[in-house]
Design a protein around this motif. Structure first.
Motif, PDB file in Angstrom:
ATOM      1  N   ALA B 170       0.840  -1.212   0.000  1.00 27.13           N
ATOM      2  CA  ALA B 170       0.000   0.000   0.000  1.00 27.13           C
ATOM      3  C   ALA B 170       0.873   1.259   0.000  1.00 27.13           C
ATOM      4  CB  ALA B 170      -0.947  -0.005   1.200  1.00 27.13           C
ATOM      5  N   VAL B 173       2.244   1.756  -3.501  1.00 25.86           N
ATOM      6  CA  VAL B 173       1.220   2.318  -4.395  1.00 25.86           C
ATOM      7  C   VAL B 173       1.130   3.829  -4.192  1.00 25.86           C
ATOM      8  CG1 VAL B 173      -1.257   2.415  -4.892  1.00 25.86           C
ATOM      9  CG2 VAL B 173      -0.130   0.202  -4.606  1.00 25.86           C
ATOM     10  N   LYS B 174       1.077   4.260  -2.932  1.00 27.31           N
ATOM     11  CA  LYS B 174       1.044   5.697  -2.632  1.00 27.31           C
ATOM     12  C   LYS B 174       2.234   6.408  -3.264  1.00 27.31           C
ATOM     13  CE  LYS B 174       0.888   6.153   1.955  1.00 27.31           C
ATOM     14  NZ  LYS B 174       0.781   6.785   3.290  1.00 27.31           N
ATOM     15  N   LEU B 177       2.018   6.736  -7.003  1.00 22.91           N
ATOM     16  CA  LEU B 177       1.064   7.766  -7.442  1.00 22.91           C
ATOM     17  C   LEU B 177       1.645   9.170  -7.259  1.00 22.91           C
ATOM     18  CD1 LEU B 177      -2.340   6.271  -6.236  1.00 22.91           C
ATOM     19  CD2 LEU B 177      -1.276   6.161  -8.500  1.00 22.91           C
ATOM     20  N   ASP B 181       2.399  11.964 -10.053  1.00 26.80           N
ATOM     21  CA  ASP B 181       1.940  13.351  -9.939  1.00 26.80           C
ATOM     22  C   ASP B 181       3.082  14.322 -10.261  1.00 26.80           C
ATOM     23  OD1 ASP B 181       0.272  15.560  -9.277  1.00 26.80           O
ATOM     24  OD2 ASP B 181       1.155  15.608  -7.271  1.00 26.80           O
ATOM     25  N   VAL B 196      -2.602   1.012 -12.858  1.00 19.88           N
ATOM     26  CA  VAL B 196      -1.831   0.457 -11.744  1.00 19.88           C
ATOM     27  C   VAL B 196      -2.158  -1.022 -11.623  1.00 19.88           C
ATOM     28  CG1 VAL B 196      -1.357   0.549  -9.257  1.00 19.88           C
ATOM     29  CG2 VAL B 196      -1.937   2.652 -10.499  1.00 19.88           C
ATOM     30  N   HIS B 210      -6.127  -1.340 -11.621  1.00 17.68           N
ATOM     31  CA  HIS B 210      -6.929  -0.137 -11.401  1.00 17.68           C
ATOM     32  C   HIS B 210      -6.526   0.932 -12.393  1.00 17.68           C
ATOM     33  CE1 HIS B 210      -8.528  -1.688  -7.624  1.00 17.68           C
ATOM     34  NE2 HIS B 210      -7.367  -2.307  -7.581  1.00 17.68           N
ATOM     35  N   LEU B 212      -6.740   4.905 -12.972  1.00 20.66           N
ATOM     36  CA  LEU B 212      -7.032   6.153 -12.256  1.00 20.66           C
ATOM     37  C   LEU B 212      -7.125   7.313 -13.224  1.00 20.66           C
ATOM     38  CD1 LEU B 212      -5.470   4.296 -10.105  1.00 20.66           C
ATOM     39  CD2 LEU B 212      -5.225   6.431  -8.863  1.00 20.66           C
ATOM     40  N   ASP B 218      -9.454   8.991  -4.886  1.00 19.30           N
ATOM     41  CA  ASP B 218      -8.248   8.574  -4.145  1.00 19.30           C
ATOM     42  C   ASP B 218      -7.019   9.349  -4.617  1.00 19.30           C
ATOM     43  OD1 ASP B 218      -9.400   6.601  -2.503  1.00 19.30           O
ATOM     44  OD2 ASP B 218      -9.326   5.132  -4.133  1.00 19.30           O
ATOM     45  N   LEU B 222      -4.842  12.161  -2.541  1.00 25.41           N
ATOM     46  CA  LEU B 222      -3.408  11.950  -2.346  1.00 25.41           C
ATOM     47  C   LEU B 222      -2.605  13.145  -2.866  1.00 25.41           C
ATOM     48  CD1 LEU B 222      -1.954   9.414  -1.220  1.00 25.41           C
ATOM     49  CD2 LEU B 222      -1.546   8.731  -3.577  1.00 25.41           C
ATOM     50  N   GLY B 225      -3.218  16.157  -0.534  1.00 25.62           N
ATOM     51  CA  GLY B 225      -2.546  15.968   0.756  1.00 25.62           C
ATOM     52  C   GLY B 225      -1.039  16.115   0.628  1.00 25.62           C
ATOM     53  N   TRP B 226      -0.505  15.591  -0.456  1.00 25.82           N
ATOM     54  CA  TRP B 226       0.941  15.663  -0.672  1.00 25.82           C
ATOM     55  C   TRP B 226       1.364  17.106  -0.930  1.00 25.82           C
ATOM     56  CZ3 TRP B 226       5.092  13.245   0.504  1.00 25.82           C
ATOM     57  CH2 TRP B 226       6.274  13.410  -0.206  1.00 25.82           C
TER      58      TRP B 226
END
Lengths: 245, 245
Positions: B170, B173-174, B177, B181, B196, B210, B212, B218, B222, B225-226
């Motif tokens: 997990a 994956v973050k 992504l 970005d 992904v 997935h 996106l 999601d 992300l 938040g980043w």
């Protein structure tokens, strides 16, 4: 390789360059890439150089020799605008191309060089240019107030996120150092010491110059704080639900 | 342009690719660059492709046609190791070079292509390879457990800071992504949707895939938040004293 960046702010200019040069991986040296032309109180012009060292050193030398030449003609201490200054450096680049271009080609070597020219001449605002190997050049604007040369990509995302034309000088310095940290981590041909120059608007003096070694306490504190901060932010972000397999 | 990344973790593989292709700036399209070869429960092999689309599509097509060819010979559904699988894809790359290389050269077009091959065959651990245009290849190891192709630099610093071989899926994956970005912000020739794929170790099925879009909640959460987290960390870092001019 090299990394140089120039940032054009409302309050002035922030410039930085690394100092590593290499010819292959077995010939690595420290060479400053920041060159200052100054008439204190009247003008300050800084060149940051990237690419083939023989080319860029020749260009800088030609620009220095013009200052004391008997031939007259425009040079970096007598031009009346930064635009003309960029034109002088572009012409010097073309002279070197005329002298060395064919020989380099015969040896299969690209004529690779680029130069950031930044500074201020009394009566003008601070300005920032990128001079290409062909001697042509572009100028930074308030909308995209920075220019980079050399190994530009690793350190670009943080600049894109943080820097605006109205950013404070101290923030721009922080951002530049983080940008260098990202670059140095990812490309061993870019390395400390880092030369940083701050040219506050209308000061017209090159007296805020700092050389940061890898162990400089300010730089170390910034790198550590940034690295730890990134990890904290990263940990705090939510996992996409579907990534929990 | 393209950005693809593969991460080799103790718990399995995380793979991602963008979907933008372009021939010049006036011919932009969405084309998936993630290609799955699967015998559920027995093997799963995923190819991520970058470079000249005509070349990489030909390579993938050759690999597909081999599966049902009467000629026998090794193919991606019968080889007994990922190493052999990389060899099969490398051979397909060489076949395309033999067919198209001279013609491309005559038109001044580089034979530019690279392919990440990742997956697992029962009896082996998950493995990850980078196959070059010459058909040769390298394999990721626990020490540097990721490989990237295409526009790799903008998204590399965050991977270097976060990813270890023992990182949780997990978290990987973050990280991937966020890496996308950074890349998408800096290079408009890389774009959403992002494909992904998660391949948990020993599951041997390609059922965690997935896509996106830019507005995926999601992904949006992300990114936001980043971005906000970075700015908070940046603001909290101390200015070097000498930068206050």
């Amino acid at each position: 390789m090299t990394y140089c960046v120039g940032i054009l702010l409302e309050q002035g200019l922030v410039l930085a360059s690394d100092t590593r040069t290499n010819a292959g991986v077995d010939q690595v040296a420290i060479t400053p890439k920041m060159h200052v032309f100054e008439v204190p109180g009247e003008r300050v012009i800084v060149l940051l150089t990237a690419g083939n060292l023989a080319i860029t050193q020749s260009v800088v030398n030609l620009c220095r020799e013009q200052l004391t030449s008997d031939e007259g003609g425009p040079h970096l201490h007598n031009v009346s605008s930064l635009f003309e200054a960029a034109s002088v450096v572009g012409s010097a680049m073309r002279s070197v191309h005329q002298r060395d271009g064919e020989s380099l080609k015969a040896h299969g070597i690209d004529f690779s060089a680029s130069i950031l020219l930044a500074g201020q001449i009394r009566g003008e605002k601070p300005r920032l240019f990128n001079i290409y190997a062909a001697g042509n050049f572009i100028e930074a604007t308030a909308d995209t107030p920075y220019l980079q040369i050399g190994e530009t990509k690793y350190g670009k995302p943080i600049i894109d996120r943080v820097i605006k034309h109205h950013t404070a000088i101290a923030d721009a310095v922080k951002c530049v150092l983080i940008s260098f940290d990202s670059t140095i981590r990812s490309n061993i041909s870019v390395a400390c010491p880092i030369d940083v120059m701050i040219l506050p608007k209308d000061k017209l003096r090159a007296d805020h110059r700092h050389r940061l070694t890898e162990n400089d306490p300010d730089y170390a504190r910034l790198r550590q704080g940034w690295g730890e901060g990134l990890k904290t932010v990263f940990s705090s972000l939510p996992d996409p639900q579907w990534s929990r397999v």
